[in-house]
Scaffold this active site. Structure first.
Site, PDB file in Angstrom:
ATOM      1  N   GLU A   1       0.827  -1.218   0.000  1.00 44.01           N
ATOM      2  CA  GLU A   1       0.000   0.000   0.000  1.00 44.01           C
ATOM      3  C   GLU A   1       0.859   1.265   0.000  1.00 44.01           C
ATOM      4  O   GLU A   1       0.427   2.316  -0.447  1.00 44.01           O
ATOM      5  CB  GLU A   1      -0.950   0.015   1.209  1.00 44.01           C
ATOM      6  CG  GLU A   1      -2.249  -0.724   0.948  1.00 44.01           C
ATOM      7  CD  GLU A   1      -3.350  -0.407   1.950  1.00 44.01           C
ATOM      8  OE1 GLU A   1      -3.080   0.177   3.005  1.00 44.01           O
ATOM      9  OE2 GLU A   1      -4.507  -0.785   1.664  1.00 44.01           O
TER      10      GLU A   1
ATOM     11  N   HIS B   1       8.104 -26.862  -0.850  1.00 44.91           N
ATOM     12  CA  HIS B   1       7.456 -27.916  -1.630  1.00 44.91           C
ATOM     13  C   HIS B   1       6.348 -27.323  -2.496  1.00 44.91           C
ATOM     14  O   HIS B   1       5.389 -28.007  -2.848  1.00 44.91           O
ATOM     15  CB  HIS B   1       6.931 -28.997  -0.676  1.00 44.91           C
ATOM     16  CG  HIS B   1       8.024 -29.529   0.195  1.00 44.91           C
ATOM     17  ND1 HIS B   1       8.693 -30.698  -0.083  1.00 44.91           N
ATOM     18  CD2 HIS B   1       8.619 -28.999   1.294  1.00 44.91           C
ATOM     19  CE1 HIS B   1       9.632 -30.884   0.835  1.00 44.91           C
ATOM     20  NE2 HIS B   1       9.611 -29.859   1.675  1.00 44.91           N
TER      21      HIS B   1
ATOM     22  N   LYS C   1     -13.945   0.717  -3.968  1.00 39.84           N
ATOM     23  CA  LYS C   1     -14.900   1.150  -2.937  1.00 39.84           C
ATOM     24  C   LYS C   1     -16.016   1.970  -3.576  1.00 39.84           C
ATOM     25  O   LYS C   1     -17.184   1.806  -3.256  1.00 39.84           O
ATOM     26  CB  LYS C   1     -14.193   2.011  -1.889  1.00 39.84           C
ATOM     27  CG  LYS C   1     -13.380   1.234  -0.885  1.00 39.84           C
ATOM     28  CD  LYS C   1     -12.902   2.191   0.208  1.00 39.84           C
ATOM     29  CE  LYS C   1     -11.956   1.514   1.157  1.00 39.84           C
ATOM     30  NZ  LYS C   1     -11.234   2.464   2.001  1.00 39.84           N
TER      31      LYS C   1
HETATM   32  O1  PA5 Z   1      -3.298   1.643   5.704  1.00 36.94           O
HETATM   33  C1  PA5 Z   1      -4.415   2.083   5.519  1.00 36.94           C
HETATM   34  O2  PA5 Z   1      -4.679   3.300   5.597  1.00 36.94           O
HETATM   35  C2  PA5 Z   1      -5.575   1.162   5.199  1.00 36.94           C
HETATM   36  O3  PA5 Z   1      -5.146  -0.155   5.098  1.00 36.94           O
HETATM   37  C3  PA5 Z   1      -6.631   1.248   6.289  1.00 36.94           C
HETATM   38  O4  PA5 Z   1      -6.062   0.928   7.533  1.00 36.94           O
HETATM   39  C4  PA5 Z   1      -7.816   0.317   6.008  1.00 36.94           C
HETATM   40  O5  PA5 Z   1      -8.372   0.590   4.758  1.00 36.94           O
HETATM   41  C5  PA5 Z   1      -8.882   0.463   7.085  1.00 36.94           C
HETATM   42  O6  PA5 Z   1      -9.317   1.792   7.153  1.00 36.94           O
HETATM   43  P1  PA5 Z   1     -10.147   2.335   8.359  1.00 36.94           P
HETATM   44  O7  PA5 Z   1      -9.277   2.336   9.579  1.00 36.94           O
HETATM   45  O8  PA5 Z   1     -10.534   3.718   7.962  1.00 36.94           O
HETATM   46  O9  PA5 Z   1     -11.335   1.442   8.545  1.00 36.94           O
END
Ligand code: PA5
Length: 410
Positions: A270, A291, A393
């Protein structure tokens, strides 16, 4: 913690342009520019919050059979990674920590509700945005169940959420928490989900589980000056990517590190996987995968490298009729596989921890966060956004809207 770059020596040379870039990056980090508050543990968590967390969790631990943590991505992987890494493989410890809201399986939720029947359940829902689909769908269901089951729900449900007074929007979760007067923890606004393991988001479930978070935090603080070590790792990964090594196996030799590998995967994917750049990190549990994926890593397309996590000292057992213990055998295989894969064109970087302790894990996670951010800046992308996650989303939102509209018509 020690990093062995022996197999990637040719990827370590740094150009003067890169040195200049790094100097600029260090300035950003020192100034703690936007979304860098996680660099100071004191900005992640205050001592009064730590005290309060310990006090509340003491009460919870006395009366709780199941502590349910509801969240996804950065709002769940940190605590799960640390918890699983530091817990025994087999244990009936109370409270049992269960995770939910990290997927949309109806059968998971149904079976979970059945399993919770007759038990004393406490809930910590974690969402910085307070709107995440998976988290909110599970939380609404579980909150309804909690209200039907207990008369003291206010004591049993704790909400961890973004700071609406500092710009994180006033979300539906925040509104519900206010309306129902639930205890809330606030995630600092200048800390993104995947960098939030040292905030209330990561720490509260750990305190409840009984993990020594003081040691965990001390481990992170011990790495406060890791910029140069973290950049070395970031630079080697950058050079590997530039020379076509675009898939990284994060290789573990201890099964309980699977969620730590998942945390690593999320942090790097990310942070760096954007603008058609970045390495694809995959989770590689060994020796199981010798394996399976092992064939590809040794002999498939030459686009791979490995970051191997080694734990030097763990509980051990002697092998019958052999002059070697099980762990010695595990380490022997780790070293020979690193050697064989490197020889085959899949070089390894080996990160070795002395032991699986809160201190060592705290240091490792902090070191990796710094490296992921530096690597992101080296790629000239924003390490702290995740625009790619937003696109699906939006589509889901539109589809849900149209389904609800059509239902309204019937
Ligand atoms: O690293 C990030 O920002 C994302 O992975 C969020 O943690 C994830 O989408 C969850 O978001 P939220 O805490 O708003 O529910």
């Amino acid at each position: 913690m020690k990093i062995n770059f022996d197999y990637v020596k040719q990827y370590q040379t740094i150009s003067s342009l890169e040195q200049q870039m790094l100097n600029e990056i260090y300035k950003k980090l020192e100034k703690k520019e936007s979304m860098l508050d996680w660099l100071d543990i004191e900005s992640c968590i205050s001592s009064s919050e730590l005290e309060e967390m310990k006090k509340i969790s003491y009460g919870i631990r006395k009366f709780c059979d199941i502590f349910l943590v509801i969240g996804i991505g950065g709002s769940y992987l940190g605590s799960r990674a640390v918890l699983e890494s530091l817990s025994p493989y087999f244990s009936k410890k109370k409270p049992e920590i269960i995770f939910a809201g990290h997927q949309l399986s109806g059968s998971y939720l149904k079976e979970l509700l059945d399993y919770m029947e007759g038990k004393s359940v406490y809930v910590n829902v974690i969402s910085k945005s307070g709107e995440t689909l998976e988290t909110m769908a599970s939380f609404h269901m579980i909150y309804g169940w909690m209200k039907k089951t207990y008369s003291d729900v206010q004591k049993r449900v704790i909400v961890t959420i973004g700071d609406s007074s500092r710009g994180d929007s006033s979300s539906s979760l925040k509104k519900l928490a206010d309306k129902e007067q639930l205890k809330t923890w606030i995630i600092p606004s200048e800390i993104g989900g995947r960098y939030s393991v040292f905030t209330v988001a990561g720490l509260f479930p750990l305190v409840v589980s009984g993990i020594d978070i003081d040691e965990f935090i001390k481990g992170a603080q011990s790495k406060r000056n890791c910029f140069s070590e973290s950049s070395q790792y970031a630079l080697v990964r950058k050079h590997l990517e530039e020379r076509g090594k675009i898939v990284e196996a994060f290789t573990i030799y201890e099964e309980k590190l699977s969620f730590l590998a998942a945390w690593y995967q999320q942090l790097f994917a990310e942070t760096q996987g954007k603008n058609q750049k970045g390495i694809l990190p995959i989770i590689n549990p060994n020796t199981t995968n010798l394996h399976s994926l092992g064939q590809y890593l040794q002999d498939g397309r030459r686009i791979t490298f490995e970051t191997v996590l080694q734990i030097k000292n763990t509980k051990d057992i002697n092998l019958e009729n052999e002059r070697i213990s099980m762990n010695e055998l595990n380490h022997l295989v780790l070293n020979q596989v690193a050697n064989a894969h490197s020889y085959g064109g899949t070089p390894s970087i080996i990160i070795a921890l002395e032991e699986l302790s809160p201190f060592e894990i705290g240091g490792l996670l902090y070191f990796l966060e710094v490296s992921a951010a530096i690597g992101g800046y080296l790629l000239e992308i924003d390490p702290f956004n995740q625009p790619g996650v937003e696109i699906y989303k939006q589509r889901v939102k539109e589809e849900l809207k149209s389904i609800q509209k059509n239902k309204g018509k019937n």
